[in-house]
Design a protein around this motif. Structure first.
Motif, mmCIF file in Angstrom:
data_model
loop_
_atom_site.group_PDB
_atom_site.id
_atom_site.type_symbol
_atom_site.label_atom_id
_atom_site.label_comp_id
_atom_site.label_asym_id
_atom_site.label_seq_id
_atom_site.Cartn_x
_atom_site.Cartn_y
_atom_site.Cartn_z
ATOM 1 N N TYR A 30 30.636 -25.173 31.217
ATOM 2 C CA TYR A 30 30.312 -26.451 31.856
ATOM 3 C C TYR A 30 28.835 -26.796 31.705
ATOM 4 O O TYR A 30 28.463 -27.979 31.769
ATOM 5 N N TYR A 52 39.053 -35.740 32.133
ATOM 6 C CA TYR A 52 39.263 -34.360 32.570
ATOM 7 C C TYR A 52 38.377 -33.444 31.727
ATOM 8 O O TYR A 52 37.920 -33.814 30.635
ATOM 9 N N ALA A 53 38.146 -32.230 32.216
ATOM 10 C CA ALA A 53 37.334 -31.263 31.473
ATOM 11 C C ALA A 53 37.907 -29.871 31.671
ATOM 12 O O ALA A 53 38.438 -29.544 32.740
ATOM 13 N N SER A 57 32.961 -21.900 34.133
ATOM 14 C CA SER A 57 31.838 -22.176 35.035
ATOM 15 C C SER A 57 30.952 -20.950 35.228
ATOM 16 O O SER A 57 30.158 -20.897 36.160
ATOM 17 N N LYS A 62 29.406 -26.728 36.905
ATOM 18 C CA LYS A 62 30.700 -27.395 36.991
ATOM 19 C C LYS A 62 30.645 -28.519 38.010
ATOM 20 O O LYS A 62 31.221 -29.598 37.809
ATOM 21 N N VAL A 65 29.514 -31.936 36.781
ATOM 22 C CA VAL A 65 30.541 -32.710 36.078
ATOM 23 C C VAL A 65 31.525 -33.304 37.082
ATOM 24 O O VAL A 65 31.900 -34.478 36.998
ATOM 25 N N GLU A 66 31.919 -32.503 38.056
ATOM 26 C CA GLU A 66 32.850 -32.985 39.090
ATOM 27 C C GLU A 66 32.257 -34.144 39.878
ATOM 28 O O GLU A 66 32.985 -35.049 40.306
ATOM 29 N N CYS A 72 38.041 -31.208 36.863
ATOM 30 C CA CYS A 72 37.608 -30.035 36.093
ATOM 31 C C CYS A 72 38.544 -28.859 36.302
ATOM 32 O O CYS A 72 38.877 -28.514 37.436
ATOM 33 N N GLU A 74 39.172 -24.732 35.369
ATOM 34 C CA GLU A 74 38.483 -23.504 34.995
ATOM 35 C C GLU A 74 39.269 -22.796 33.890
ATOM 36 O O GLU A 74 40.430 -22.406 34.078
#
Length: 393
Positions: A30, A52-53, A57, A62, A65-66, A72, A74
């Protein structure tokens, strides 16, 4: 792939066949997505897509990005192609792609990009874009890199609907892999730099120099880079030790964190290398660069380094290694100075040359600011919007 085909055909009906405005970004960590791709995620959100990603992390960020409204997941990728955790990452990503169908998947970083492209095709996703942020095979790379990464890219080429590159050498290598310019090969101006953050000074709390006890008249040399093997900080410290013996009023700022931080800190302490400041991960890089005189980056390899683009946007001269990516930005003698890898005396001399010549620093900084206009985030967003539109039709 041939051995997998019967199983793929058998499972075809298990996958959704209709997209509903969803785009997935895949990368090993991330940290990479947070540092380079949030503007492009926002671009797609503005176009009405859910973003989405999927990444690890393990290195943090992370939450960054969220915070942009990105869902997100994992997935425990490791950067090394030999990492055993990639087996689990493969399984988890495959499960996600069996459950969701995306209109577009944009992959980054070699290991995650390889697995992501294969799984995207075997789960019947939408088109797959791959941004190569600097192929690991390049002129002067170890033979092992060519054996592993070049052959991996040859294998993955049929799974890649569009390849995005950022420098001339990668563009040439992509054509050797069979990609065609304008058809499925695109040259963009890096990840872009937000010029507004560097062009106009803004009111900021405190001075970086004052916080570090640096005299206003002392020269500050800054390196913004993750502390890892590729960024080559050991080489920089070798040159700094040689330089500082001759010049007593300089300070070296190392901005960034990474796996080599403790080793480098121990070396500085044990060898008593003076005036080296480890700043760690910082969110105020524009301010640090405004208070910097010279920026340096001595990587062994690069794609198109954002830290050099930011230095040029701040109007600072750059001393960099003469490697792919760096030399796409730094014009030797005009916007900065290029030195050869391993040339400790040459690196120390380049730093000393600019330290002792304020007028040259100013002229190189102005030339860099002019050149970097073509690499603005606004321009790159326009380039990427055209590519996204092409594949989201």
């Amino acid at each position: 792939m041939a051995a997998c085909k019967p199983q793929i055909e058998k499972e075809r009906d298990n996958y959704p066949c209709q997209g509903n405005g969803k785009v997935l970004f895949i990368a090993s960590v991330y940290t990479h997505l947070a540092a380079f791709h949030i503007p492009f995620m926002k671009l797609l959100q503005e176009k009405g897509y859910e973003v989405y990603a999927a990444a690890s992390s393990a290195e943090g960020h992370k939450e960054d990005v969220e915070a942009e409204g990105v869902t997100c997941w994992e997935v425990p990728f490791t950067r090394s192609p030999y990492g055993s955790a990639n087996v689990l990452a493969y399984r988890q990503l495959r499960a996600l792609l069996k459950e969701h169908r995306f209109d577009l998947i944009h992959v980054h970083t070699p290991v995650a990009a390889f697995l992501g492209r294969y799984l995207a095709k075997t789960t019947y996703q939408g088109p797959v874009l791959y941004t190569a942020h600097g192929f690991h095979f390049y002129k002067g790379a170890p033979r092992r890199n060519w054996l592993i990464y070049y052959n991996a890219e040859r294998l993955a080429a049929p799974w890649t609907d569009g390849l995005i590159v950022m420098n001339g050498e990668d563009f040439d290598n992509a054509r050797r892999l069979g990609f065609e310019a304008g058809k499925n090969l695109f040259y963009v101006h890096g990840v872009g730099v937000d010029l507004s953050k560097f062009s106009t000074p803004v009111a900021e709390k405190g001075s970086v120099r004052a916080a570090l006890g640096i005299d206003p008249d002392d020269v500050v040399i800054t390196c913004v880079a993750e502390l890892n093997e590729n960024k080559n900080h050991a080489f920089l410290l070798d040159a700094w030790r040689a330089f500082i013996r001759r010049y007593g009023h300089g300070h070296l700022l190392l901005v960034g964190s990474g796996e080599k931080m403790v080793v480098l800190q121990q070396r500085v302490e044990q060898e008593r290398i003076p005036r080296v400041h480890f700043l760690g991960y910082r969110r105020n890089v524009p301010q640090i660069l405004r208070e910097t005189d010279i920026v340096t980056l001595v990587s062994k390899r690069e794609g198109l380094p954002k830290s050099i683009m930011e230095a040029m946007a701040a109007g600072k001269p750059v001393v960099a290694t003469n490697v792919r990516g760096n030399r796409d930005l730094v014009e030797h003698g005009k916007t900065g100075l290029l030195v050869e890898l391993g040339d400790v005396d040459g690196l120390a001399a380049a730093i000393e040359k600019l330290v002792s010549n304020p007028e040259q620093r100013a002229s190189m900084g102005a030339a860099g600011r002019e050149k970097i206009q073509d690499y603005s985030l606004e321009k790159v967003l326009t380039e990427m919007a055209a590519i996204y539109d092409r594949y989201l039709e």
